[in-house]
Design a protein around this motif. Structure first.
Motif, mmCIF file in Angstrom:
data_model
loop_
_atom_site.group_PDB
_atom_site.id
_atom_site.type_symbol
_atom_site.label_atom_id
_atom_site.label_comp_id
_atom_site.label_asym_id
_atom_site.label_seq_id
_atom_site.Cartn_x
_atom_site.Cartn_y
_atom_site.Cartn_z
ATOM 1 N N GLY A 69 -41.502 -1.709 -12.661
ATOM 2 C CA GLY A 69 -42.381 -2.874 -12.745
ATOM 3 C C GLY A 69 -43.764 -2.546 -12.210
ATOM 4 O O GLY A 69 -43.925 -1.707 -11.315
ATOM 5 N N ASN A 70 -44.769 -3.211 -12.754
ATOM 6 C CA ASN A 70 -46.151 -2.989 -12.354
ATOM 7 C C ASN A 70 -46.596 -4.014 -11.327
ATOM 8 O O ASN A 70 -45.918 -5.013 -11.072
ATOM 9 C CB ASN A 70 -47.065 -3.058 -13.585
ATOM 10 C CG ASN A 70 -46.749 -1.985 -14.597
ATOM 11 O OD1 ASN A 70 -46.458 -0.847 -14.225
ATOM 12 N ND2 ASN A 70 -46.787 -2.326 -15.873
ATOM 13 N N THR A 71 -47.748 -3.770 -10.721
ATOM 14 C CA THR A 71 -48.296 -4.715 -9.765
ATOM 15 C C THR A 71 -48.679 -6.019 -10.462
ATOM 16 O O THR A 71 -48.957 -6.047 -11.659
ATOM 17 C CB THR A 71 -49.537 -4.133 -9.062
ATOM 18 O OG1 THR A 71 -50.504 -3.764 -10.057
ATOM 19 C CG2 THR A 71 -49.185 -2.917 -8.235
ATOM 20 N N ASN A 72 -48.687 -7.089 -9.689
ATOM 21 C CA ASN A 72 -49.079 -8.422 -10.168
ATOM 22 C C ASN A 72 -48.146 -8.962 -11.250
ATOM 23 O O ASN A 72 -48.548 -9.802 -12.059
ATOM 24 C CB ASN A 72 -50.524 -8.412 -10.699
ATOM 25 C CG ASN A 72 -51.522 -8.044 -9.620
ATOM 26 O OD1 ASN A 72 -51.485 -8.594 -8.519
ATOM 27 N ND2 ASN A 72 -52.410 -7.112 -9.927
ATOM 28 N N ARG A 73 -46.908 -8.473 -11.243
ATOM 29 C CA ARG A 73 -45.928 -8.946 -12.213
ATOM 30 C C ARG A 73 -44.612 -9.215 -11.502
ATOM 31 O O ARG A 73 -44.150 -8.376 -10.722
ATOM 32 C CB ARG A 73 -45.723 -7.918 -13.330
ATOM 33 C CG ARG A 73 -46.915 -7.839 -14.278
ATOM 34 C CD ARG A 73 -46.951 -6.532 -15.045
ATOM 35 N NE ARG A 73 -48.026 -6.517 -16.022
ATOM 36 C CZ ARG A 73 -49.308 -6.266 -15.724
ATOM 37 N NH1 ARG A 73 -49.648 -6.015 -14.467
ATOM 38 N NH2 ARG A 73 -50.231 -6.264 -16.657
ATOM 39 N N ILE A 74 -44.007 -10.375 -11.767
ATOM 40 C CA ILE A 74 -42.729 -10.710 -11.145
ATOM 41 C C ILE A 74 -41.722 -11.111 -12.203
ATOM 42 O O ILE A 74 -42.079 -11.593 -13.274
ATOM 43 C CB ILE A 74 -42.879 -11.840 -10.101
ATOM 44 C CG1 ILE A 74 -43.304 -13.149 -10.765
ATOM 45 C CG2 ILE A 74 -43.846 -11.449 -9.005
ATOM 46 C CD1 ILE A 74 -43.234 -14.340 -9.840
ATOM 47 N N MET A 75 -40.463 -10.886 -11.863
ATOM 48 C CA MET A 75 -39.358 -11.308 -12.718
ATOM 49 C C MET A 75 -38.680 -12.502 -12.050
ATOM 50 O O MET A 75 -38.303 -12.428 -10.877
ATOM 51 C CB MET A 75 -38.360 -10.169 -12.909
ATOM 52 C CG MET A 75 -37.151 -10.537 -13.761
ATOM 53 S SD MET A 75 -36.169 -9.080 -14.217
ATOM 54 C CE MET A 75 -35.733 -8.440 -12.599
ATOM 55 N N VAL A 76 -38.521 -13.600 -12.784
ATOM 56 C CA VAL A 76 -37.884 -14.809 -12.263
ATOM 57 C C VAL A 76 -36.454 -14.871 -12.774
ATOM 58 O O VAL A 76 -36.209 -14.815 -13.986
ATOM 59 C CB VAL A 76 -38.657 -16.074 -12.692
ATOM 60 C CG1 VAL A 76 -37.956 -17.324 -12.153
ATOM 61 C CG2 VAL A 76 -40.093 -16.011 -12.196
ATOM 62 N N VAL A 77 -35.509 -14.969 -11.847
ATOM 63 C CA VAL A 77 -34.103 -15.076 -12.211
ATOM 64 C C VAL A 77 -33.718 -16.544 -12.157
ATOM 65 O O VAL A 77 -33.632 -17.155 -11.083
ATOM 66 C CB VAL A 77 -33.214 -14.256 -11.253
ATOM 67 C CG1 VAL A 77 -31.745 -14.372 -11.669
ATOM 68 C CG2 VAL A 77 -33.651 -12.794 -11.243
ATOM 69 N N THR A 78 -33.513 -17.148 -13.314
ATOM 70 C CA THR A 78 -33.128 -18.548 -13.418
ATOM 71 C C THR A 78 -32.488 -18.786 -14.782
ATOM 72 O O THR A 78 -32.722 -18.010 -15.725
ATOM 73 C CB THR A 78 -34.348 -19.481 -13.218
ATOM 74 O OG1 THR A 78 -33.906 -20.828 -13.116
ATOM 75 C CG2 THR A 78 -35.342 -19.359 -14.371
ATOM 76 N N LYS A 79 -31.709 -19.830 -14.897
ATOM 77 C CA LYS A 79 -31.034 -20.118 -16.161
ATOM 78 C C LYS A 79 -32.040 -20.459 -17.260
ATOM 79 O O LYS A 79 -33.084 -21.038 -16.998
ATOM 80 C CB LYS A 79 -30.053 -21.270 -15.973
ATOM 81 C CG LYS A 79 -28.877 -20.933 -15.062
ATOM 82 C CD LYS A 79 -27.938 -22.120 -14.928
ATOM 83 C CE LYS A 79 -26.756 -21.776 -14.034
ATOM 84 N NZ LYS A 79 -25.849 -22.935 -13.863
#
Length: 330
Positions: A33-43
């Motif tokens: 993953g790169n900076t300034n990027r997030i992964m959201v774990v949700t349904k």
């Protein structure tokens, strides 16, 4: 003898499988993953509903001072069922879940390294929405601060030797500037580094630039109001355009944003805005840190500016921010 060897192998296997936040994290896989990027774990249903809307509103706020609209963070989504194996190696993860104990908790280097996982837990949808709306900026800061530290660790491994430069020695500071930045000018009072962006998303004549200088500390109450005037004076003196009468100034049609900040434990001001070349068409974003050095009765100024036509510039400015925040003043 065979039993002893078997026991040693088992012990080594157990130790190798340990995962901790710090001392054992070297056994973990490298995160992706790169900076300034997030992964959201949700349904998926939550992502398509009110919770997803709240996430896109909170994390979709635009970064000030950029020519084109760019969000503070880029966000992607994965269902909890899919959050396994390789997907768990994401560098920055936000997990939304239902639970009795409401709040935010942070895990580091749980499945990979470097990694930060923020857990947002609430009893129901209304509780999750409350956390996102009330503590969204706090969550963003957790991810941004971790990205800063990650970037600084990379730069520290391949940094310039600042003792070779007159201005940096004269001002008396250290900071982690990657070696890919090249010296443009070093007068003993002002220094300019430039990185040419010849590859990647900024192919062409794009550049990232660093300016460092200091000025006397006069009226502390007027520092924030004078930042634009100071940088325009420096631009006229040191940053020329392609022809006579052309030089860098603060874009007149756009008012910069100034915020309170801290560098090396010292009070500072962070200013974000746009620069342009007087009587020319060159322009781009800048980030300025004006640091109050009371010990030496002066202001130490770090400025980064980017010229990268037709591409997004958020991540270039972020790199300059990470360099600035590595600064130590003697």
């Amino acid at each position: 003898m065979r039993k002893i060897a078997t026991i040693l192998v088992l012990v080594f296997f157990v130790i190798s499988c340990k995962t901790g936040d710090d001392k054992d994290s070297y056994t973990l896989p490298t995160s992706n993953g790169n900076t300034n990027r997030i992964m959201v774990v949700t349904k998926g249903a939550d992502w398509d509903g009110k919770i997803g809307d709240a996430i896109r509103t909170v994390f979709g706020e635009h970064q000030v001072g950029l020519p084109q609209p760019e969000t503070l963070l880029s966000v992607s989504q994965v269902d909890p069922v899919g959050f396994s194996s390789f997907m768990r190696h994401g560098k920055a993860v936000l997990i939304l879940k239902r639970g009795v104990k409401e709040g935010i908790t942070v895990q580091k280097n749980r499945y990979a390294t470097p990694q930060i996982i923020v857990h947002a837990t609430a009893k129901d949808e209304a509780g999750l929405l409350k956390i996102l709306n009330k503590r969204g900026k706090e969550i963003i800061k957790l991810f941004k601060d971790e990205d800063i530290r990650f970037t600084q660790r990379l730069f520290k491994k391949d940094r310039i030797d600042e003792t070779k430069f007159k201005t940096i020695k004269s001002i008396g500071l250290t900071l982690d500037i990657p070696k890919r930045y090249r010296l443009v000018e070093d007068t003993g009072e002002f220094i300019w580094f430039r990185q040419h962006l010849k590859s990647g998303i900024a192919r062409g004549d794009g550049t990232n630039n660093i300016l460092i200088y200091s000025i006397p500390l006069e009226d502390e109450n007027k520092i924030a109001d004078n930042i634009t005037a100071v940088r325009d004076t420096i631009g006229k003196k040191y940053i020329p355009g392609s022809k006579e009468g052309m030089y860098m100034i603060t874009e007149q049609a756009y008012t910069p944003f100034t915020f309170d900040a801290e560098i090396d434990g010292k009070k500072a001001y962070e200013t974000r805005g746009k620069w342009e070349v007087k009587n020319d068409f060159m322009a781009g974003p800048f980030i300025n840190y004006t640091i109050i050095d009371k010990k030496n009765n002066r202001l130490v100024i770090f400025e980064g500016f980017t010229y990268a036509p037709s591409v997004n510039k958020r991540d270039f400015l972020f790199e300059l921010e990470a360099i600035a925040k590595s600064m130590k003043i003697n």
